[in-house]
Design a protein around this motif. Structure first.
Motif, PDB file in Angstrom:
ATOM      1  N   PRO A 198     -20.754 -35.786   5.540  1.00 29.59           N
ATOM      2  CA  PRO A 198     -20.688 -35.614   4.091  1.00 29.59           C
ATOM      3  C   PRO A 198     -19.221 -35.481   3.662  1.00 29.59           C
ATOM      4  N   ALA A 199     -18.927 -35.828   2.424  1.00 31.65           N
ATOM      5  CA  ALA A 199     -17.536 -35.767   1.937  1.00 31.65           C
ATOM      6  C   ALA A 199     -17.005 -34.340   1.995  1.00 31.65           C
ATOM      7  N   HIS A 200     -15.704 -34.199   2.251  1.00 31.65           N
ATOM      8  CA  HIS A 200     -15.005 -32.902   2.237  1.00 31.65           C
ATOM      9  C   HIS A 200     -15.570 -31.893   3.224  1.00 31.65           C
ATOM     10  N   VAL A 201     -16.158 -32.393   4.272  1.00 30.51           N
ATOM     11  CA  VAL A 201     -16.738 -31.517   5.280  1.00 30.51           C
ATOM     12  C   VAL A 201     -16.110 -31.888   6.619  1.00 30.51           C
ATOM     13  N   ILE A 202     -15.907 -30.897   7.467  1.00 30.80           N
ATOM     14  CA  ILE A 202     -15.324 -31.176   8.785  1.00 30.80           C
ATOM     15  C   ILE A 202     -16.447 -31.368   9.792  1.00 30.80           C
ATOM     16  N   PRO A 203     -16.611 -32.602  10.302  1.00 33.86           N
ATOM     17  CA  PRO A 203     -17.664 -32.805  11.294  1.00 33.86           C
ATOM     18  C   PRO A 203     -17.233 -32.276  12.661  1.00 33.86           C
ATOM     19  N   VAL A 204     -18.154 -31.590  13.310  1.00 32.54           N
ATOM     20  CA  VAL A 204     -17.897 -31.064  14.651  1.00 32.54           C
ATOM     21  C   VAL A 204     -19.026 -31.552  15.552  1.00 32.54           C
ATOM     22  N   TRP A 205     -18.647 -32.229  16.622  1.00 33.29           N
ATOM     23  CA  TRP A 205     -19.655 -32.794  17.523  1.00 33.29           C
ATOM     24  C   TRP A 205     -19.467 -32.174  18.895  1.00 33.29           C
ATOM     25  N   ASP A 206     -20.541 -31.734  19.497  1.00 31.70           N
ATOM     26  CA  ASP A 206     -20.389 -31.053  20.792  1.00 31.70           C
ATOM     27  C   ASP A 206     -20.631 -31.978  21.982  1.00 31.70           C
ATOM     28  N   ALA A 207     -20.841 -33.264  21.707  1.00 33.84           N
ATOM     29  CA  ALA A 207     -21.028 -34.246  22.776  1.00 33.84           C
ATOM     30  C   ALA A 207     -22.159 -33.842  23.723  1.00 33.84           C
ATOM     31  N   GLY A 208     -23.098 -33.097  23.170  1.00 31.33           N
ATOM     32  CA  GLY A 208     -24.246 -32.692  23.993  1.00 31.33           C
ATOM     33  C   GLY A 208     -23.966 -31.510  24.898  1.00 31.33           C
ATOM     34  N   VAL A 209     -22.747 -30.955  24.804  1.00 27.69           N
ATOM     35  CA  VAL A 209     -22.408 -29.814  25.665  1.00 27.69           C
ATOM     36  C   VAL A 209     -21.930 -28.649  24.796  1.00 27.69           C
ATOM     37  N   PRO A 210     -22.838 -27.804  24.332  1.00 28.08           N
ATOM     38  CA  PRO A 210     -22.402 -26.662  23.522  1.00 28.08           C
ATOM     39  C   PRO A 210     -21.644 -25.665  24.390  1.00 28.08           C
ATOM     40  N   ALA A 211     -20.818 -24.862  23.737  1.00 32.94           N
ATOM     41  CA  ALA A 211     -20.048 -23.874  24.485  1.00 32.94           C
ATOM     42  C   ALA A 211     -20.877 -22.615  24.686  1.00 32.94           C
ATOM     43  N   PRO A 212     -20.569 -21.844  25.700  1.00 31.22           N
ATOM     44  CA  PRO A 212     -21.220 -20.543  25.869  1.00 31.22           C
ATOM     45  C   PRO A 212     -20.694 -19.595  24.791  1.00 31.22           C
ATOM     46  N   PRO A 213     -21.345 -18.434  24.608  1.00 37.06           N
ATOM     47  CA  PRO A 213     -20.837 -17.469  23.628  1.00 37.06           C
ATOM     48  C   PRO A 213     -19.391 -17.093  23.946  1.00 37.06           C
ATOM     49  N   ALA A 214     -18.630 -16.765  22.897  1.00 39.01           N
ATOM     50  CA  ALA A 214     -17.199 -16.479  23.079  1.00 39.01           C
ATOM     51  C   ALA A 214     -16.983 -15.186  23.846  1.00 39.01           C
ATOM     52  N   LYS A 215     -16.067 -15.239  24.791  1.00 39.62           N
ATOM     53  CA  LYS A 215     -15.578 -14.045  25.477  1.00 39.62           C
ATOM     54  C   LYS A 215     -14.060 -14.181  25.493  1.00 39.62           C
ATOM     55  N   PRO A 216     -13.402 -13.869  24.370  1.00 36.40           N
ATOM     56  CA  PRO A 216     -11.966 -14.163  24.240  1.00 36.40           C
ATOM     57  C   PRO A 216     -11.165 -13.643  25.426  1.00 36.40           C
ATOM     58  N   GLY A 217     -10.310 -14.519  25.940  1.00 35.89           N
ATOM     59  CA  GLY A 217      -9.418 -14.121  27.022  1.00 35.89           C
ATOM     60  C   GLY A 217     -10.043 -14.108  28.395  1.00 35.89           C
ATOM     61  N   THR A 218     -11.257 -14.635  28.508  1.00 35.50           N
ATOM     62  CA  THR A 218     -11.959 -14.579  29.789  1.00 35.50           C
ATOM     63  C   THR A 218     -12.129 -15.975  30.372  1.00 35.50           C
ATOM     64  N   LEU A 219     -11.860 -16.091  31.646  1.00 40.09           N
ATOM     65  CA  LEU A 219     -12.067 -17.361  32.334  1.00 40.09           C
ATOM     66  C   LEU A 219     -13.554 -17.526  32.582  1.00 40.09           C
ATOM     67  N   ASP A 220     -14.110 -18.663  32.142  1.00 38.67           N
ATOM     68  CA  ASP A 220     -15.552 -18.853  32.194  1.00 38.67           C
ATOM     69  C   ASP A 220     -15.808 -20.307  32.584  1.00 38.67           C
ATOM     70  N   ALA A 221     -16.541 -20.504  33.685  1.00 39.50           N
ATOM     71  CA  ALA A 221     -16.779 -21.864  34.162  1.00 39.50           C
ATOM     72  C   ALA A 221     -17.497 -22.695  33.111  1.00 39.50           C
ATOM     73  N   ALA A 222     -18.431 -22.089  32.385  1.00 36.92           N
ATOM     74  CA  ALA A 222     -19.188 -22.856  31.382  1.00 36.92           C
ATOM     75  C   ALA A 222     -18.271 -23.308  30.248  1.00 36.92           C
ATOM     76  N   ALA A 223     -17.328 -22.444  29.861  1.00 39.00           N
ATOM     77  CA  ALA A 223     -16.367 -22.832  28.821  1.00 39.00           C
ATOM     78  C   ALA A 223     -15.478 -23.962  29.343  1.00 39.00           C
ATOM     79  N   GLY A 224     -15.099 -23.868  30.606  1.00 36.59           N
ATOM     80  CA  GLY A 224     -14.285 -24.913  31.213  1.00 36.59           C
ATOM     81  C   GLY A 224     -15.024 -26.234  31.249  1.00 36.59           C
ATOM     82  N   ARG A 225     -16.317 -26.156  31.588  1.00 34.83           N
ATOM     83  CA  ARG A 225     -17.129 -27.374  31.670  1.00 34.83           C
ATOM     84  C   ARG A 225     -17.236 -28.044  30.302  1.00 34.83           C
ATOM     85  N   ALA A 226     -17.474 -27.226  29.276  1.00 30.34           N
ATOM     86  CA  ALA A 226     -17.573 -27.782  27.917  1.00 30.34           C
ATOM     87  C   ALA A 226     -16.241 -28.419  27.514  1.00 30.34           C
TER      88      ALA A 226
END
Lengths: 339, 339
Positions: free
Chosen positions: B68-96
Motif C-alpha cells: 500500500p502507498a506510504h507504507v513500509i513493506p517488511v518481508w520475512d522470507a518465510g523465516v520469522p525471527a525469534p522473540p527479541a533478547k537484546p544483546g544475546t547471541l541466539d542461533a535462531a536469530a542468526g539463522r533468520a
C-alpha cells in the motif's frame, strides 16, 4: 635554569635555516630553553628576512664560549656549510649536516647539552657524505651505541611508539616478538612518566585485522602480543590490548589512552600524520639522550621560498625542554634501566 | 521511478531493528528509494518507540505483493525471527539473519531489487546457523558466485578499495600482486564512474614505509605495484602511485584523489575510521549486484538502549540508491566486464 638544547640546522639547502629562524623568533622557544644552534651562523642570518623577530645571531668560536645575553649562539663544530643552493643535493652540505649531528650527540652525551633537537637532513646527502645508515635516527643510535631504540611520534593526544620503523612490512612482521613489545611498552611508560603522567595508560595495537579475532586471521596476538601485554601488567604498567588497529587510534585521539604501541611504521604513521597538522614531533626513545626532531623532511621543493612552517620544530623544542626539565633521563639511568 | 532496495534487518538482538526504524523515519531515505525490508515486521514495529516518525509498517505476505502507498513493506522470507533478547547471541536469530541475506541477494540477482543494503549480523551467529564463511561480505560473494570482490569503505572524501580484507597481515602481503592491484583499480574506476565521476583520479598506496624508497625497504613497489599502476594508465585510467602510505590518505582527505587503493585491511581502515564519524559505508565491489552496508557491528552492548546512531545506515541506503539510479552495474555488465 633553562635547559641548554643543542639544535642542529640540518641540510642548509632544505628548509632548516628558515624554520630555525622562524622558531627562534618565537618567544615560546627562547622562554623554554637556552638554544645552542649547531650549524652555520651565516645561513641562519640569511634567513632573517623570513623572521624579522629573530634575535641577534652570534657565531660562537667554540662551544665552551659563553654567549652574550639575548643572543643566539651558533657553532659550526669546525665544519662550515657551503654557500646555499636551495633545493639542491650537495655532498658538502650533507657532510656539514652529519658533522653537526655528531657534535650535538657529543654535547648531549657529555651532559653539556640537556638534549638535542634536529632539523631535517637529506638521506641521499648522508650517503654522499660517506655514511651507510638508513637515516637520521639510525645515525644517532649508532653514535650513542644504542641497539634497542624506538621511533615515536608525538602530536597532541596522538602519541605512538613503533616497535620497528624503516624496514619492509615483511621484516616488520618478523620483528613482532613479545620481547620487542614489552621493551617498547617499558620505554613508552618511562617517557610518559618523564612528561608527568604518573600512571600512563598504554594501549598495544594488534597486528592483524580485528586484532586477529582470536586467531582467525593470524596468531601473533595470541602467541606474542597478548602475552607481552600480560607481562607488562605484571610489572605494574597500566597496559592493555591487543586492540583492533582500526579503532585503537580513534580511542587514543579521544583520550582513552596516553599512548599506543604500534606494530609497524605505517600503523602509527598513518593515523598521526592524518590528524597532526603541523605539530607532529618525531622522538627517538631508548637512546641515552633526549632527542626530538621535526617530523618532516628537507622539503627541497619549497626551500628558500619563505613558506615553510616552523610549528613542528617549535613543538620538538618545547617537548625536549619539558623532558630536560623533568630529569627523566637521569632518573631512568640512575635506576640502571635503559631509557 | 525510485529504485527498490532490499534492506536486511540483520541480527534482531543487535541494533539492526533500531537503526532501521530511525533511518526509515528519515525522509531522505524514503525520498531516494522504495525500501523493502527483509526481516521481521514485529521487531521493526517494536522499535517505533525509538523513532516515532517511522511510517506505517506492513508485514508483506509475499514479496510480489504490492505494498500500500506510504507504507513500509517488511518481508520475512518465510523465516520469522525469534522473540527479541537484546544483546544475546541466539542461533535462531542468526539463522533468520542469514536467510534474509539470502533472500535479498536473490531479489537483487533477479533484478526485482535494484540493490541491497545490510544491517549488521553477528559472525558467531552465522557460524551457529551452520555457515562457515568469514563474514557478511564473504557470504554475499558466495551467494553471487563471485571469486574476485573487494571490500571498500566510502565516507565523504575518504573512499578506499582494499585489495584484500579479512586475512592475516602475512597473507595480505602474499596477495599483493600486480593482477590484484590492476583488478582493484578497474573495479574502483567503474564504481566511481557510476557515481558520476567521469575520469576518477585513483591513487595506489605503497605496501612498505615511504613506499619502499626505491627498493630500500621492500621491493613490492618496484616489482608489482608500480607495474600495475603503469598497466592501468595504459588502459586510460587516471591512476598514480605507489604513494607513501602515511601521506596518501591525507591527500585523499584534502581532495587530491577520488579514491585510494589500499594494500591491506588496516591500511585503509585506520584512516577512514579515524576521520569518518558516523557516515562510513562498507561497499562490496566486484559482485554482480549493488551492495552497501553499515560499517559497524551488531553493538550488543547498546542493543535495545535507544542510543544507536543510524547515520551509517542512512549513508549506505543513499549511496546504494545513487548507484542504482545511475545504471552503473547494468552498463558494466553490458560491456562484458566484471563490476
Amino acid at each position: 635554569m633553562k635547559p641548554l638544547l643543542a639544535i642542529t640546522m640540518g641540510d642548509v639547502n632544505g628548509i632548516g635555516p628558515e624554520i630555525l629562524a622562524k622558531a627562534l623568533a618565537n618567544p615560546i622557544v627562547t622562554q623554554c630553553c637556552r638554544p645552542l644552534i649547531i650549524g652555520d651562523a651565516a645561513h641562519l642570518e640569511a634567513a632573517r628576512g623570513f623572521a624579522p623577530a629573530l634575535p641577534e645571531v652570534w657565531a660562537a668560536p667554540a662551544v665552551a664560549e659563553p654567549a652574550p645575553a639575548h643572543v643566539i649562539p651558533v657553532w659550526d663544530a669546525g665544519v662550515p656549510a657551503p654557500p646555499a643552493k636551495p633545493g639542491t643535493l650537495d655532498a658538502a652540505a650533507g657532510r656539514a649536516a652529519v658533522a653537526w649531528v655528531e657534535a650535538a650527540v657529543d654535547l648531549a652525551m657529555k651532559g653539556t647539552a640537556a638534549g638535542m633537537v634536529t632539523c631535517p637532513l637529506n638521506k641521499e646527502g648522508i650517503h654522499r657524505a660517506g655514511y651507510t645508515c638508513a637515516g637520521h635516527t639510525d645515525l644517532i643510535a649508532q653514535l650513542t651505541g644504542t641497539l634497542e631504540y624506538r621511533m615515536s611520534l608525538f602530536a597532541g593526544a596522538m602519541r605512538v611508539v613503533h616497535i620497528s620503523s624503516h624496514c619492509s612490512l615483511r621484516e616488520a612482521i618478523e620483528l613482532v616478538t613479545a620481547e620487542r613489545v614489552v621493551e617498547s611498552v617499558r620505554i613508552a611508560a618511562r617517557a610518559l612518566r618523564g612528561l608527568g603522567v604518573a600512571l600512563p595508560r598504554i594501549a598495544v595495537a594488534g597486528l592483524n585485522p580485528h586484532a586477529g579475532e582470536s586467531g582467525a586471521f593470524g596468531d601473533e596476538e595470541v602467541t606474542s602480543i597478548g602475552p607481552a601485554v600480560e607481562a607488562c601488567r605484571a610489572e605494574g604498567i597500566d597496559c592493555s590490548g591487543p586492540y583492533p588497529p582500526d579503532t585503537v587510534f580513534r580511542q587514543l585521539r579521544d583520550g582513552a589512552f596516553d599512548l599506543v604501541v604500534a606494530l609497524y611504521h605505517d600503523q602509527g604513521h598513518i593515523p598521526v600524520k592524518l590528524i597532526a597538522m603541523d605539530e607532529g614531533v618525531n622522538v627517538t626513545l631508548g637512546i641515552p639522550i633526549i632527542r626530538t626532531s621535526v617530523d618532516h623532511g628537507t622539503a627541497y621543493d619549497i626551500a628558500g621560498a619563505g613558506v615553510a612552517r616552523e610549528h613542528s620544530l617549535v613543538a620538538a623544542i618545547t617537548l625536549a625542554a619539558q623532558w630536560a626539565k623533568s630529569g627523566w633521563l637521569q632518573r631512568s639511568f640512575a635506576k640502571g634501566s635503559a631509557v
